[in-house]
Design an enzyme around this catalytic site. Structure first.
Site, PDB file in Angstrom:
ATOM      1  N   ASP A 179       1.779 -27.958 -20.242  1.00 16.18           N
ATOM      2  CA  ASP A 179       2.985 -28.085 -19.406  1.00 16.18           C
ATOM      3  C   ASP A 179       2.685 -29.222 -18.434  1.00 16.18           C
ATOM      4  O   ASP A 179       1.566 -29.741 -18.389  1.00 16.18           O
ATOM      5  CB  ASP A 179       3.232 -26.763 -18.650  1.00 16.18           C
ATOM      6  CG  ASP A 179       4.472 -26.830 -17.749  1.00 16.18           C
ATOM      7  OD1 ASP A 179       5.480 -27.450 -18.147  1.00 16.18           O
ATOM      8  OD2 ASP A 179       4.440 -26.272 -16.638  1.00 16.18           O
ATOM      9  N   SER A 180       3.687 -29.582 -17.631  1.00 17.98           N
ATOM     10  CA  SER A 180       3.452 -30.617 -16.628  1.00 17.98           C
ATOM     11  C   SER A 180       2.576 -30.099 -15.483  1.00 17.98           C
ATOM     12  O   SER A 180       1.978 -30.887 -14.756  1.00 17.98           O
ATOM     13  CB  SER A 180       4.797 -31.082 -16.056  1.00 17.98           C
ATOM     14  OG  SER A 180       5.477 -29.976 -15.494  1.00 17.98           O
TER      15      SER A 180
ATOM     16  N   TYR B 118       8.123 -33.491 -14.955  1.00 20.82           N
ATOM     17  CA  TYR B 118       8.683 -34.203 -16.113  1.00 20.82           C
ATOM     18  C   TYR B 118      10.208 -34.343 -15.990  1.00 20.82           C
ATOM     19  O   TYR B 118      10.789 -35.314 -16.464  1.00 20.82           O
ATOM     20  CB  TYR B 118       8.396 -33.424 -17.412  1.00 20.82           C
ATOM     21  CG  TYR B 118       7.022 -33.574 -18.015  1.00 20.82           C
ATOM     22  CD1 TYR B 118       6.048 -34.424 -17.477  1.00 20.82           C
ATOM     23  CD2 TYR B 118       6.689 -32.845 -19.167  1.00 20.82           C
ATOM     24  CE1 TYR B 118       4.789 -34.533 -18.068  1.00 20.82           C
ATOM     25  CE2 TYR B 118       5.436 -32.959 -19.763  1.00 20.82           C
ATOM     26  CZ  TYR B 118       4.490 -33.791 -19.207  1.00 20.82           C
ATOM     27  OH  TYR B 118       3.254 -33.901 -19.806  1.00 20.82           O
ATOM     28  N   GLY B 119      10.833 -33.320 -15.390  1.00 28.88           N
ATOM     29  CA  GLY B 119      12.291 -33.200 -15.403  1.00 28.88           C
ATOM     30  C   GLY B 119      13.091 -34.449 -15.044  1.00 28.88           C
ATOM     31  O   GLY B 119      14.060 -34.772 -15.711  1.00 28.88           O
TER      32      GLY B 119
ATOM     33  N   CYS C 127       6.710 -25.648 -22.032  1.00 23.76           N
ATOM     34  CA  CYS C 127       7.555 -26.441 -21.149  1.00 23.76           C
ATOM     35  C   CYS C 127       8.876 -26.667 -21.879  1.00 23.76           C
ATOM     36  O   CYS C 127       8.889 -27.247 -22.974  1.00 23.76           O
ATOM     37  CB  CYS C 127       6.844 -27.767 -20.897  1.00 23.76           C
ATOM     38  SG  CYS C 127       7.818 -28.989 -20.011  1.00 23.76           S
ATOM     39  N   ASN C 128       9.959 -26.178 -21.303  1.00 27.22           N
ATOM     40  CA  ASN C 128      11.274 -26.351 -21.949  1.00 27.22           C
ATOM     41  C   ASN C 128      11.649 -27.824 -22.032  1.00 27.22           C
ATOM     42  O   ASN C 128      12.293 -28.260 -22.983  1.00 27.22           O
ATOM     43  CB  ASN C 128      12.346 -25.619 -21.144  1.00 27.22           C
ATOM     44  CG  ASN C 128      12.169 -24.119 -21.173  1.00 27.22           C
ATOM     45  OD1 ASN C 128      12.737 -23.441 -22.008  1.00 27.22           O
ATOM     46  ND2 ASN C 128      11.357 -23.589 -20.274  1.00 27.22           N
ATOM     47  N   THR C 129      11.242 -28.586 -21.015  1.00 24.87           N
ATOM     48  CA  THR C 129      11.601 -30.003 -20.978  1.00 24.87           C
ATOM     49  C   THR C 129      10.911 -30.758 -22.120  1.00 24.87           C
ATOM     50  O   THR C 129      11.574 -31.444 -22.917  1.00 24.87           O
ATOM     51  CB  THR C 129      11.188 -30.612 -19.619  1.00 24.87           C
ATOM     52  OG1 THR C 129      11.685 -29.783 -18.570  1.00 24.87           O
ATOM     53  CG2 THR C 129      11.704 -32.021 -19.460  1.00 24.87           C
TER      54      THR C 129
ATOM     55  N   GLU D 160       4.796 -25.978  -7.489  1.00 29.26           N
ATOM     56  CA  GLU D 160       3.487 -26.642  -7.595  1.00 29.26           C
ATOM     57  C   GLU D 160       2.745 -26.653  -6.257  1.00 29.26           C
ATOM     58  O   GLU D 160       1.545 -26.413  -6.211  1.00 29.26           O
ATOM     59  CB  GLU D 160       3.663 -28.098  -8.048  1.00 29.26           C
ATOM     60  CG  GLU D 160       4.017 -28.264  -9.510  1.00 29.26           C
ATOM     61  CD  GLU D 160       2.899 -27.865 -10.467  1.00 29.26           C
ATOM     62  OE1 GLU D 160       1.726 -28.143 -10.170  1.00 29.26           O
ATOM     63  OE2 GLU D 160       3.211 -27.274 -11.507  1.00 29.26           O
TER      64      GLU D 160
ATOM     65  N   CYS E  80      13.193 -23.053 -17.355  1.00 26.62           N
ATOM     66  CA  CYS E  80      12.049 -23.900 -16.990  1.00 26.62           C
ATOM     67  C   CYS E  80      10.922 -22.940 -16.661  1.00 26.62           C
ATOM     68  O   CYS E  80      11.135 -21.972 -15.903  1.00 26.62           O
ATOM     69  CB  CYS E  80      12.400 -24.754 -15.769  1.00 26.62           C
ATOM     70  SG  CYS E  80      10.963 -25.565 -15.018  1.00 26.62           S
ATOM     71  N   THR E  81       9.757 -23.166 -17.238  1.00 27.39           N
ATOM     72  CA  THR E  81       8.688 -22.173 -17.088  1.00 27.39           C
ATOM     73  C   THR E  81       8.253 -22.001 -15.625  1.00 27.39           C
ATOM     74  O   THR E  81       7.817 -20.922 -15.231  1.00 27.39           O
ATOM     75  CB  THR E  81       7.477 -22.540 -17.975  1.00 27.39           C
ATOM     76  OG1 THR E  81       7.122 -23.913 -17.763  1.00 27.39           O
ATOM     77  CG2 THR E  81       7.792 -22.328 -19.433  1.00 27.39           C
ATOM     78  N   HIS E  82       8.393 -23.047 -14.835  1.00 27.88           N
ATOM     79  CA  HIS E  82       8.048 -22.920 -13.407  1.00 27.88           C
ATOM     80  C   HIS E  82       8.908 -21.870 -12.700  1.00 27.88           C
ATOM     81  O   HIS E  82       8.449 -21.204 -11.777  1.00 27.88           O
ATOM     82  CB  HIS E  82       8.246 -24.250 -12.686  1.00 27.88           C
ATOM     83  CG  HIS E  82       7.135 -25.242 -12.892  1.00 27.88           C
ATOM     84  ND1 HIS E  82       7.004 -25.969 -14.043  1.00 27.88           N
ATOM     85  CD2 HIS E  82       6.125 -25.616 -12.078  1.00 27.88           C
ATOM     86  CE1 HIS E  82       5.947 -26.768 -13.926  1.00 27.88           C
ATOM     87  NE2 HIS E  82       5.391 -26.572 -12.745  1.00 27.88           N
TER      88      HIS E  82
END
Ligand code: DGL
Length: 261
Positions: free
Chosen positions: A11-12, A43-44, A74-76, A152, A184-186
């Site tokens: 993921d990012s 990334y978004g 990561c969905n993105t 983050e 979004c996983t976050h």
């Protein structure tokens, strides 16, 4: 023969750890190599061509580290780059897209809110998902700039998270939506705050558990499963500063995986 090689997950940043949590619950004996591309997080807001390049680099890196399967947590990156990853790298991939299908089946009001990154909701993949699985459902999308950074970095000022979330969740009361997709996983780390704000009549759906079940299926189909018995290792790697990443991981996980090293 059991396959002791690790599952690669990327993921990012820390978001994909929400998926790792589900994989560890279902497959505790599998080792996991988690790669956070923190140097390029988030990334978004990036253009699709750049996200594609970053995702392919992350995939190459994990393959070079001996991953037997790669989870794009990561969905993105999945929405933008999964087909490029599959076309470029010779390893099985499991990706993820916002849970539009389960949400469409679950909504009683026939109205759904998808919280995701700007890059995800702009993809053709997302458009097709809505066209295929949400006919007759009112799907509202909300890009959420700033939320990934708050997850983050931690929230030095809790009122900022509160006011951003209030703003992004406004469509729920305006349009009478009863189902929210955490695309979004976050955002899975913000589930409790979101639930508190929208109330218990609104259901919140994410894809971590489904991704873990897909990983289990692919490992079984391809004969890639590790021996059961001993618990697998969890190793963290990142493209940016390692200590800052570990600090963020410890904060969001709150001791779920024991000591984070
Ligand atoms: N966690 C990621 C996702 O699921 C990416 C967030 C970002 O880097 O913008 O979309």
């Amino acid at each position: 023969m059991p396959d002791p090689r690790p599952i690669g997950v990327f993921d990012s940043g820390v978001g994909g750890l929400t998926v790792v949590t589900e994989i560890r619950k279902l497959l505790p004996h599998e080792s996991i190599l988690y790669y956070a591309d923190t140097l390029h997080c988030p990334y978004g807001p990036r253009p699709a061509t750049e996200i594609r390049q970053l995702a392919v680099k992350a995939g190459e890196f994990l393959l070079g580290q001996g991953a037997k399967l790669i989870v794009v947590a990561c969905n993105t990156a999945s929405s933008v780059a999964l087909s490029a990853l599959r076309a470029t790298l010779d390893v099985p991939f499991v990706g993820m897209v916002p849970a539009v299908k389960p949400a469409s089946l679950a909504t009683r009001a026939h109205k759904v809110l998808v919280l995701a990154t700007a890059a995800t909701v702009e993809t053709e993949v997302f458009g097709e998902l809505v066209a295929q699985f949400a006919s007759g459902i009112e799907v509202h999308t909300q890009a959420c700039p700033g939320l990934v950074d708050l997850v983050e970095c931690g929230d030095a000022d809790p009122s900022r998270l509160e006011s951003l979330l209030r703003h992004y969740l406004e469509p729920v009361s305006i349009y009478g939506l009863d189902t929210i997709v955490l695309g979004c996983t976050h955002f899975v780390f913000l589930r409790d705050e979101i639930q508190r704000m929208v109330g218990n009549d609104v259901q919140i759906i994410d894809t971590g558990g489904a991704v873990a079940r897909q990983v289990q299926r692919v490992l079984a189909e391809r004969g890639l499963e590790a021996a059961s018995g001993a618990p697998g290792n969890l190793t963290f790697l990142c493209s940016g500063d390692h200590e800052s990443f570990l600090a963020a991981a410890r904060r969001v996980l709150g001791g779920t995986f024991g000591a984070v090293r």
